[in-house]
Design a protein around this motif. Structure first.
Motif, PDB file in Angstrom:
ATOM      1  N   ILE A  31     -16.930 -16.173  12.978  1.00 48.34           N
ATOM      2  CA  ILE A  31     -15.634 -15.783  12.435  1.00 48.34           C
ATOM      3  C   ILE A  31     -15.879 -14.535  11.591  1.00 48.34           C
ATOM      4  O   ILE A  31     -16.359 -14.623  10.462  1.00 48.34           O
ATOM      5  N   PRO A  32     -15.607 -13.361  12.174  1.00 47.83           N
ATOM      6  CA  PRO A  32     -15.893 -12.122  11.451  1.00 47.83           C
ATOM      7  C   PRO A  32     -14.929 -11.912  10.293  1.00 47.83           C
ATOM      8  O   PRO A  32     -13.754 -12.281  10.362  1.00 47.83           O
ATOM      9  N   LEU A  33     -15.446 -11.346   9.247  1.00 42.90           N
ATOM     10  CA  LEU A  33     -14.614 -10.921   8.123  1.00 42.90           C
ATOM     11  C   LEU A  33     -14.263  -9.464   8.362  1.00 42.90           C
ATOM     12  O   LEU A  33     -15.145  -8.625   8.512  1.00 42.90           O
ATOM     13  N   ILE A  34     -12.993  -9.194   8.449  1.00 41.38           N
ATOM     14  CA  ILE A  34     -12.572  -7.829   8.722  1.00 41.38           C
ATOM     15  C   ILE A  34     -12.043  -7.192   7.455  1.00 41.38           C
ATOM     16  O   ILE A  34     -11.524  -7.862   6.565  1.00 41.38           O
ATOM     17  N   GLY A  35     -12.199  -5.903   7.391  1.00 38.79           N
ATOM     18  CA  GLY A  35     -11.644  -5.135   6.286  1.00 38.79           C
ATOM     19  C   GLY A  35     -10.690  -4.118   6.859  1.00 38.79           C
ATOM     20  O   GLY A  35     -11.007  -3.441   7.834  1.00 38.79           O
ATOM     21  N   ALA A  36      -9.536  -4.044   6.319  1.00 37.50           N
ATOM     22  CA  ALA A  36      -8.546  -3.087   6.819  1.00 37.50           C
ATOM     23  C   ALA A  36      -7.896  -2.394   5.632  1.00 37.50           C
ATOM     24  O   ALA A  36      -7.588  -3.029   4.626  1.00 37.50           O
ATOM     25  N   SER A  37      -7.723  -1.099   5.781  1.00 33.89           N
ATOM     26  CA  SER A  37      -7.063  -0.354   4.707  1.00 33.89           C
ATOM     27  C   SER A  37      -5.646   0.044   5.098  1.00 33.89           C
ATOM     28  O   SER A  37      -4.978   0.758   4.363  1.00 33.89           O
ATOM     29  N   SER A  38      -5.213  -0.429   6.269  1.00 31.19           N
ATOM     30  CA  SER A  38      -3.839  -0.153   6.688  1.00 31.19           C
ATOM     31  C   SER A  38      -3.361  -1.296   7.594  1.00 31.19           C
ATOM     32  O   SER A  38      -4.166  -2.045   8.154  1.00 31.19           O
ATOM     33  N   THR A  39      -2.069  -1.372   7.741  1.00 34.38           N
ATOM     34  CA  THR A  39      -1.488  -2.373   8.628  1.00 34.38           C
ATOM     35  C   THR A  39      -1.926  -2.120  10.063  1.00 34.38           C
ATOM     36  O   THR A  39      -2.198  -3.064  10.810  1.00 34.38           O
ATOM     37  N   ALA A  40      -2.040  -0.873  10.457  1.00 34.61           N
ATOM     38  CA  ALA A  40      -2.467  -0.536  11.820  1.00 34.61           C
ATOM     39  C   ALA A  40      -3.883  -1.042  12.082  1.00 34.61           C
ATOM     40  O   ALA A  40      -4.161  -1.590  13.157  1.00 34.61           O
ATOM     41  N   GLN A  41      -4.778  -0.875  11.125  1.00 37.44           N
ATOM     42  CA  GLN A  41      -6.146  -1.372  11.284  1.00 37.44           C
ATOM     43  C   GLN A  41      -6.167  -2.896  11.372  1.00 37.44           C
ATOM     44  O   GLN A  41      -6.900  -3.465  12.179  1.00 37.44           O
ATOM     45  N   LEU A  42      -5.381  -3.543  10.565  1.00 42.23           N
ATOM     46  CA  LEU A  42      -5.305  -5.001  10.597  1.00 42.23           C
ATOM     47  C   LEU A  42      -4.775  -5.475  11.948  1.00 42.23           C
ATOM     48  O   LEU A  42      -5.348  -6.378  12.564  1.00 42.23           O
TER      49      LEU A  42
END
Length: 70
Positions: free
Chosen positions: A36-47
């Motif tokens: 289960i990867p932990l993702i980091g996003a700085s925008s809604t598009a990245q998420l």
């Protein structure tokens, strides 16, 4: 080594039409030992891009290609 892994990733990206991020996340999630990867996003598009990886199913050939690229 890294060059072969990136070439394999590039191949699978072309085959699936997904982004490299989505392919890597799908590969991690769908492995024999699921991660289960932990993702980091700085925008809604990245998420949204990362979340779409859940719907990407790699074929056995694609998984093998990625697994053996070293």
């Amino acid at each position: 080594m890294i060059r072969h892994a990136l070439a394999a990733l590039s191949d699978v990206v072309r085959e699936t039409g997904a982004t490299a991020n989505q392919v890597v996340l799908s590969w991690m999630i769908g492995g024999d030992l699921p991660v289960i990867p932990l993702i980091g996003a700085s925008s809604t598009a990245q998420l949204n891009e990362s979340l779409e990886a859940v719907d990407l199913t790699l074929t056995e050939d694609q998984r093998t290609h990625l697994d053996t690229a070293h």
